[in-house]
Design a protein around this motif. Structure first.
Motif, mmCIF file in Angstrom:
data_model
loop_
_atom_site.group_PDB
_atom_site.id
_atom_site.type_symbol
_atom_site.label_atom_id
_atom_site.label_comp_id
_atom_site.label_asym_id
_atom_site.label_seq_id
_atom_site.Cartn_x
_atom_site.Cartn_y
_atom_site.Cartn_z
ATOM 1 N N ASP A 40 0.865 -1.169 0.000
ATOM 2 C CA ASP A 40 0.000 0.000 0.000
ATOM 3 C C ASP A 40 0.906 1.225 0.000
ATOM 4 O OD1 ASP A 40 -2.544 -1.080 -0.006
ATOM 5 O OD2 ASP A 40 -2.568 -1.417 2.141
ATOM 6 N N THR A 68 -5.023 12.604 1.187
ATOM 7 C CA THR A 68 -5.877 11.526 0.695
ATOM 8 C C THR A 68 -6.507 11.911 -0.639
ATOM 9 O OG1 THR A 68 -7.850 12.374 1.791
ATOM 10 C CG2 THR A 68 -6.437 10.858 3.065
ATOM 11 N N GLY A 104 -7.087 4.361 -5.501
ATOM 12 C CA GLY A 104 -8.449 3.909 -5.216
ATOM 13 C C GLY A 104 -9.387 4.685 -6.132
ATOM 14 N N LYS A 108 -17.862 7.362 -5.010
ATOM 15 C CA LYS A 108 -18.439 7.544 -3.675
ATOM 16 C C LYS A 108 -19.953 7.460 -3.814
ATOM 17 C CE LYS A 108 -14.647 10.462 -2.243
ATOM 18 N NZ LYS A 108 -14.228 11.655 -1.559
ATOM 19 N N CYS A 113 -19.832 4.817 3.458
ATOM 20 C CA CYS A 113 -18.694 3.991 3.029
ATOM 21 C C CYS A 113 -17.445 4.393 3.803
ATOM 22 C CB CYS A 113 -18.465 4.147 1.531
ATOM 23 S SG CYS A 113 -17.038 3.207 0.950
ATOM 24 N N ARG A 115 -14.438 3.820 3.246
ATOM 25 C CA ARG A 115 -13.247 4.061 2.439
ATOM 26 C C ARG A 115 -13.392 5.266 1.520
ATOM 27 N NH1 ARG A 115 -9.376 -0.587 0.958
ATOM 28 N NH2 ARG A 115 -9.368 -1.760 2.878
ATOM 29 N N ASN A 116 -14.366 6.109 1.738
ATOM 30 C CA ASN A 116 -14.547 7.277 0.870
ATOM 31 C C ASN A 116 -13.312 8.174 0.816
ATOM 32 O OD1 ASN A 116 -17.055 6.808 -0.216
ATOM 33 N ND2 ASN A 116 -18.158 7.998 1.303
ATOM 34 N N GLU A 118 -10.410 7.309 0.444
ATOM 35 C CA GLU A 118 -9.465 6.753 -0.527
ATOM 36 C C GLU A 118 -9.865 7.028 -1.973
ATOM 37 O OE1 GLU A 118 -7.197 2.936 1.061
ATOM 38 O OE2 GLU A 118 -9.321 2.545 0.740
ATOM 39 N N TYR A 119 -11.048 7.582 -2.198
ATOM 40 C CA TYR A 119 -11.562 7.762 -3.547
ATOM 41 C C TYR A 119 -11.620 9.240 -3.910
ATOM 42 C CZ TYR A 119 -12.951 3.015 -2.382
ATOM 43 O OH TYR A 119 -12.936 1.709 -1.961
ATOM 44 N N HIS A 149 -10.258 -1.512 -5.893
ATOM 45 C CA HIS A 149 -11.671 -1.443 -5.535
ATOM 46 C C HIS A 149 -12.538 -1.036 -6.710
ATOM 47 C CE1 HIS A 149 -9.547 -0.083 -1.621
ATOM 48 N NE2 HIS A 149 -9.432 -1.370 -1.796
ATOM 49 N N SER A 166 -18.068 0.911 8.266
ATOM 50 C CA SER A 166 -17.073 1.887 8.689
ATOM 51 C C SER A 166 -16.629 1.489 10.084
ATOM 52 C CB SER A 166 -17.670 3.293 8.708
ATOM 53 O OG SER A 166 -16.749 4.212 9.224
#
Length: 202
Positions: A40, A68, A104, A108, A113, A115-116, A118-119, A149, A166
């Protein structure tokens, strides 16, 4: 097809996708396939030399912590994201990393979510442009990028439903896109990256 593939036995092909260790692929010397080190992530090279884990709990080598994707997505600036990609590629190279797991590129789709961050965006055009810039930057240093993803990556095989969590506290469900227009929108950014980014892997 890569020239090495016909030289591999079925067991050797299976070994390539199972890995030699947590972050390293299996080498097949007789076929000219070298082991590769993967790690990663999209916002900083998380290279663990000793005890490895997928959560980042154990110690990692010192590396820059970059903003991010949620932050860089807000810039609408592919040139800036490409510059960040080049810096990530340089650090990955210095740490002996062959493939960095990122960017990623999911859309969204819900505020629940986990992992938002990361996007890049909920917009496929913007995500495609920024993801392409990230991939171009890192791969300009000779380090591979591995898109993370894909659309509906946690879709259940038996029902049209996605579940997300989450930190095991918030959970929820939503229905996946049903119209062709929505489906095209969800996958458009992936198409842009595959066509323009020349990513190292999927």
């Amino acid at each position: 097809m890569h020239a090495s593939v016909p030289k591999l036995t079925l067991d050797e092909k299976a070994a390539l996708v199972s890995g030699a260790s947590f972050w390293r692929t299996q080498a097949v010397p007789h076929a000219g396939v070298a082991a590769a080190t993967l790690t990663d992530g999209p916002h900083g090279v998380r290279m663990q030399r000793a005890s490895a884990d997928h959560l980042g709990i154990n110690d990692s080598e010192p590396a820059t912590s970059f903003p991010t994707a949620a932050a860089t997505g807000s810039t609408w600036d592919p040139a800036l994201v490409e510059e960040m990609g080049r810096a990530l590629g340089a650090e990955a190279l210095a740490l002996g990393v062959d493939v960095l797991l990122g960017p990623g590129i999911n859309m969204k789709r819900s505020p629940l979510c986990g992992r938002n961050f990361e996007y890049f965006s909920e917009d496929p055009v913007l995500s495609g442009a920024l993801g392409t810039a990230w991939v171009s930057g890192i791969q300009s240093k000779g380090v591979g990028a591995s898109l993370k993803h894909f659309a509906a990556n946690i879709r259940k095989p038996t029902e049209c439903e996605l579940t997300f969590r989450s930190t095991n506290v918030l959970s929820g469900r939503y229905t996946c896109p049903r119209s062709n227009r929505q489906s095209r929108s969800v996958s458009r950014h992936s198409h842009v990256l595959v066509q323009q980014g020349q990513r190292g892997s999927e």
